[in-house]
Scaffold this motif. Structure first.
Motif, PDB file in Angstrom:
ATOM      1  N   GLN A 190       0.850  -1.196   0.000  1.00  0.00           N
ATOM      2  CA  GLN A 190       0.000   0.000   0.000  1.00  0.00           C
ATOM      3  C   GLN A 190       0.880   1.239   0.000  1.00  0.00           C
ATOM      4  O   GLN A 190       1.653   1.462   0.931  1.00  0.00           O
ATOM      5  N   GLY A 191       0.769   2.031  -1.066  1.00  0.00           N
ATOM      6  CA  GLY A 191       1.600   3.220  -1.199  1.00  0.00           C
ATOM      7  C   GLY A 191       1.083   4.378  -0.384  1.00  0.00           C
ATOM      8  O   GLY A 191       1.701   4.814   0.598  1.00  0.00           O
ATOM      9  N   GLU A 192      -0.087   4.897  -0.789  1.00  0.00           N
ATOM     10  CA  GLU A 192      -0.684   6.015  -0.062  1.00  0.00           C
ATOM     11  C   GLU A 192      -1.053   5.611   1.366  1.00  0.00           C
ATOM     12  O   GLU A 192      -1.172   6.450   2.248  1.00  0.00           O
ATOM     13  N   GLY A 193      -1.204   4.316   1.599  1.00  0.00           N
ATOM     14  CA  GLY A 193      -1.563   3.813   2.918  1.00  0.00           C
ATOM     15  C   GLY A 193      -0.387   3.664   3.866  1.00  0.00           C
ATOM     16  O   GLY A 193      -0.535   3.090   4.939  1.00  0.00           O
ATOM     17  N   GLY A 194       0.809   4.139   3.463  1.00  0.00           N
ATOM     18  CA  GLY A 194       1.949   4.135   4.376  1.00  0.00           C
ATOM     19  C   GLY A 194       3.079   3.210   3.994  1.00  0.00           C
ATOM     20  O   GLY A 194       3.861   2.791   4.843  1.00  0.00           O
ATOM     21  N   VAL A 195       3.212   2.878   2.702  1.00  0.00           N
ATOM     22  CA  VAL A 195       4.277   1.988   2.206  1.00  0.00           C
ATOM     23  C   VAL A 195       4.251   0.677   3.006  1.00  0.00           C
ATOM     24  O   VAL A 195       5.256   0.251   3.572  1.00  0.00           O
ATOM     25  N   GLN A 196       3.075   0.071   3.051  1.00  0.00           N
ATOM     26  CA  GLN A 196       2.844  -1.107   3.889  1.00  0.00           C
ATOM     27  C   GLN A 196       2.743  -2.367   3.040  1.00  0.00           C
ATOM     28  O   GLN A 196       1.756  -2.583   2.348  1.00  0.00           O
ATOM     29  N   PRO A 197       3.762  -3.252   3.065  1.00  0.00           N
ATOM     30  CA  PRO A 197       3.681  -4.500   2.296  1.00  0.00           C
ATOM     31  C   PRO A 197       2.727  -5.498   2.941  1.00  0.00           C
ATOM     32  O   PRO A 197       2.606  -5.563   4.166  1.00  0.00           O
ATOM     33  N   MET A 198       2.058  -6.279   2.112  1.00  0.00           N
ATOM     34  CA  MET A 198       1.253  -7.385   2.597  1.00  0.00           C
ATOM     35  C   MET A 198       2.175  -8.577   2.909  1.00  0.00           C
ATOM     36  O   MET A 198       3.244  -8.715   2.324  1.00  0.00           O
ATOM     37  N   GLU A 199       1.744  -9.424   3.822  1.00  0.00           N
ATOM     38  CA  GLU A 199       2.523 -10.614   4.184  1.00  0.00           C
ATOM     39  C   GLU A 199       2.404 -11.646   3.052  1.00  0.00           C
ATOM     40  O   GLU A 199       1.311 -11.984   2.615  1.00  0.00           O
ATOM     41  N   LYS A 200       3.533 -12.127   2.561  1.00  0.00           N
ATOM     42  CA  LYS A 200       3.555 -12.947   1.350  1.00  0.00           C
ATOM     43  C   LYS A 200       2.713 -14.215   1.480  1.00  0.00           C
ATOM     44  O   LYS A 200       1.905 -14.530   0.593  1.00  0.00           O
ATOM     45  N   GLU A 201       2.880 -14.967   2.553  1.00  0.00           N
ATOM     46  CA  GLU A 201       2.148 -16.224   2.689  1.00  0.00           C
ATOM     47  C   GLU A 201       0.648 -15.986   2.802  1.00  0.00           C
ATOM     48  O   GLU A 201      -0.150 -16.776   2.277  1.00  0.00           O
ATOM     49  N   ALA A 202       0.261 -14.889   3.462  1.00  0.00           N
ATOM     50  CA  ALA A 202      -1.167 -14.563   3.576  1.00  0.00           C
ATOM     51  C   ALA A 202      -1.766 -14.261   2.211  1.00  0.00           C
ATOM     52  O   ALA A 202      -2.899 -14.672   1.909  1.00  0.00           O
ATOM     53  N   VAL A 203      -1.007 -13.551   1.372  1.00  0.00           N
ATOM     54  CA  VAL A 203      -1.467 -13.242   0.021  1.00  0.00           C
ATOM     55  C   VAL A 203      -1.573 -14.512  -0.809  1.00  0.00           C
ATOM     56  O   VAL A 203      -2.548 -14.711  -1.554  1.00  0.00           O
ATOM     57  N   GLN A 204      -0.599 -15.396  -0.687  1.00  0.00           N
ATOM     58  CA  GLN A 204      -0.635 -16.649  -1.448  1.00  0.00           C
ATOM     59  C   GLN A 204      -1.827 -17.516  -1.046  1.00  0.00           C
ATOM     60  O   GLN A 204      -2.488 -18.109  -1.908  1.00  0.00           O
ATOM     61  N   LEU A 232       9.467  -7.327 -12.393  1.00  0.00           N
ATOM     62  CA  LEU A 232       8.571  -6.574 -13.267  1.00  0.00           C
ATOM     63  C   LEU A 232       7.304  -6.203 -12.511  1.00  0.00           C
ATOM     64  O   LEU A 232       6.866  -5.055 -12.537  1.00  0.00           O
ATOM     65  N   LEU A 233       6.729  -7.191 -11.809  1.00  0.00           N
ATOM     66  CA  LEU A 233       5.523  -6.977 -11.020  1.00  0.00           C
ATOM     67  C   LEU A 233       5.757  -7.440  -9.590  1.00  0.00           C
ATOM     68  O   LEU A 233       6.476  -8.419  -9.352  1.00  0.00           O
ATOM     69  N   ALA A 234       5.124  -6.767  -8.640  1.00  0.00           N
ATOM     70  CA  ALA A 234       5.141  -7.263  -7.261  1.00  0.00           C
ATOM     71  C   ALA A 234       4.481  -8.632  -7.200  1.00  0.00           C
ATOM     72  O   ALA A 234       4.833  -9.472  -6.366  1.00  0.00           O
ATOM     73  N   SER A 235       3.522  -8.880  -8.106  1.00  0.00           N
ATOM     74  CA  SER A 235       2.868 -10.196  -8.167  1.00  0.00           C
ATOM     75  C   SER A 235       3.883 -11.296  -8.437  1.00  0.00           C
ATOM     76  O   SER A 235       3.756 -12.417  -7.926  1.00  0.00           O
ATOM     77  N   ASN A 236       4.906 -11.008  -9.265  1.00  0.00           N
ATOM     78  CA  ASN A 236       5.984 -11.971  -9.490  1.00  0.00           C
ATOM     79  C   ASN A 236       6.767 -12.212  -8.200  1.00  0.00           C
ATOM     80  O   ASN A 236       7.121 -13.343  -7.874  1.00  0.00           O
ATOM     81  N   LEU A 237       7.025 -11.144  -7.470  1.00  0.00           N
ATOM     82  CA  LEU A 237       7.749 -11.239  -6.201  1.00  0.00           C
ATOM     83  C   LEU A 237       6.970 -12.080  -5.199  1.00  0.00           C
ATOM     84  O   LEU A 237       7.544 -12.867  -4.444  1.00  0.00           O
ATOM     85  N   TYR A 238       5.644 -11.936  -5.191  1.00  0.00           N
ATOM     86  CA  TYR A 238       4.788 -12.681  -4.271  1.00  0.00           C
ATOM     87  C   TYR A 238       4.441 -14.075  -4.789  1.00  0.00           C
ATOM     88  O   TYR A 238       3.776 -14.847  -4.099  1.00  0.00           O
ATOM     89  N   GLU A 239       4.872 -14.374  -6.011  1.00  0.00           N
ATOM     90  CA  GLU A 239       4.676 -15.694  -6.621  1.00  0.00           C
ATOM     91  C   GLU A 239       3.201 -16.096  -6.687  1.00  0.00           C
ATOM     92  O   GLU A 239       2.799 -17.173  -6.277  1.00  0.00           O
ATOM     93  N   ILE A 240       2.402 -15.164  -7.212  1.00  0.00           N
ATOM     94  CA  ILE A 240       0.984 -15.428  -7.431  1.00  0.00           C
ATOM     95  C   ILE A 240       0.647 -15.103  -8.888  1.00  0.00           C
ATOM     96  O   ILE A 240       1.419 -14.411  -9.574  1.00  0.00           O
ATOM     97  N   THR A 241      -0.496 -15.586  -9.345  1.00  0.00           N
ATOM     98  CA  THR A 241      -0.983 -15.270 -10.684  1.00  0.00           C
ATOM     99  C   THR A 241      -2.362 -14.642 -10.551  1.00  0.00           C
ATOM    100  O   THR A 241      -3.377 -15.345 -10.464  1.00  0.00           O
ATOM    101  N   PRO A 242      -2.446 -13.317 -10.529  1.00  0.00           N
ATOM    102  CA  PRO A 242      -3.751 -12.651 -10.412  1.00  0.00           C
ATOM    103  C   PRO A 242      -4.566 -12.837 -11.686  1.00  0.00           C
ATOM    104  O   PRO A 242      -4.034 -13.146 -12.757  1.00  0.00           O
TER     105      PRO A 242
END
Length: 394
Positions: A190-204, A232-242
């Motif tokens: 979250q950028g405007e929300g305070g540069v707050q990353p989501m937890e990777k395993e929770a997103v997966q 290229l994408l944060a989605s690649n970093l999180y290893e998900i396919t949106p």
């Protein structure tokens, strides 16, 4: 009439402007009308991905402008087709892409795709609700604003479109899913929300569960996309396919462009969506050059090297100024310093600007850093030297 007076007389006052007058730039450096130089750790709010005055980007834009700037999407646009192919290749996703002009437009289009997914062939709405997160930001058009999970954004402009539900966090998303839920829309950082990353395993886990329930996952990568997080994408970093990814900001290096990448290739037909300017010759040619420059920097190892160096330097400010900072946050070259309660991030941003280094303020009382992705060590060192001088004056 001065330029400031002209601006105040004729331009709608929708920005709290700083009236410094920048006249040129060179990579991370900006120069004002008085000849003073500034280190830009904001890159036009994550837009100038390949720096200011990049000669390769400038040449690509000039070359294209001499040939064709715009026809319309009624005809084949070669750089648009090439750009869509390149985004698919670099992301590793089996997608097609629609091109718009901004992040808000891209998010509007993503919402339309989701709503279409929830409608049957006779036009009957079966599912329409979209879950977003509190503290999210998705744009300033009416629908994107309603998708934004910040109550302070939902004043003056109602009535807003129905169908948006706000989760406190990723875990709370599961509690809000019902038979009318068609999509979940998140930012991985979250950028405007305070540069707050989501937890990777929770997103997966969320991505897997949504796939199981046939609910679309929309990832807003307007700020995190185009190597901002190192991939290229944060989605690649999180290893998900949106199901849907939205892009803008850094894709054009300063030329306005937005993009909607989706794995649902057959969901829209001719006439369901469109844009007069979206994906025109100039914007897509610029974006192709941006991708080539950044891909080279990634493959050489220079991007990852500077990314780690910037993180290391930024983290050093927390123990050095314990009265000011609580912790360092963020991912890649999208980073922040969380300011302690009782102190104001805005005061630090102002002090930094007085020392001629541009930093930004974000939610949760955070000083935000979004340097150009082509930053050099010398520029970084100078910027942090000036930032430290600003902190010493507070």
């Amino acid at each position: 009439m001065t330029l400031k007076e002209m601006d105040q007389t004729y331009v709608l006052p929708t920005y709290a402007r700083n009236y410094v007058h920048f006249v040129r730039g060179e990579n991370s450096m900006l120069y004002d009308a008085e000849g003073e130089d500034y280190v830009d750790f904001g890159s036009g709010i994550a837009v100038c991905s390949v720096g200011h005055g990049n000669p390769r980007l400038a040449e690509a834009i000039c070359d294209q402008a001499r040939k064709l700037i715009h026809t319309s999407n009624l005809y084949l646009i070669e750089p648009q087709a090439r750009l869509a192919k390149r985004l698919a290749e670099l992301s590793g996703y089996d997608v097609q892409t629609f091109f718009a002009n901004s992040g808000a437009e891209a998010n509007e289009g993503a919402i339309k795709i989701a709503r279409r997914y929830g409608t049957d062939e006779e036009g009957n709405v079966k599912r329409y609700k979209i879950i977003t997160l509190e503290h999210s930001f998705h744009g300033r058009t009416i629908t994107a604003l309603k998708a934004t999970g910040q109550e302070s954004m939902h004043t003056y402009f109602g009535p807003f479109p129905d169908g948006f539900v706000y989760a406190k966090d990723i875990a709370n998303v599961y509690d809000l899913i019902d038979d009318h839920t068609v999509a979940v829309m998140i930012e991985l950082v979250q950028g405007e929300g305070g540069v707050q990353p989501m937890e990777k395993e929770a997103v997966q886990r969320l991505a897997e569960e949504l796939k199981r329930r046939d609910i679309l996952l929309i990832v807003d990568e307007v700020q995190t996309g185009i190597y901002r997080t190192g991939e290229l994408l944060a989605s690649n970093l999180y290893e998900i396919t949106p199901d849907i990814v939205t892009l803008a900001k850094g894709l054009g290096g300063g030329v306005p462009i937005g993009a909607i990448m989706t794995t649902h290739k057959k969901i829209l037909k001719a006439g369901d969506h469109g844009s007069t300017f979206g994906g025109n010759f100039l914007a897509t040619r610029a974006a192709l050059e941006v991708l080539e420059i950044l891909e080279e920097r990634k493959n050489s190892g220079e991007l990852d090297h500077m990314l780690l160096l910037f993180e290391e330097r930024l983290k050093s400010f927390v123990p050095k100024y314990p009265e000011l900072f609580e912790k360092e946050v963020g991912t890649g070259l999208m980073r922040g310093l969380r300011v302690k309660e009782g102190k104001e991030a805005g005061d630090i941003v102002k002090a930094a600007f007085d020392e001629r280094v541009v930093v930004l303020k974000a939610g949760k009382n955070t000083v935000r850093f979004l340097p150009v992705l082509t930053i050099t060590k010398e520029e970084m060192d100078l910027g942090f030297e000036r930032f430290e001088a600003a902190l010493d004056r507070l």
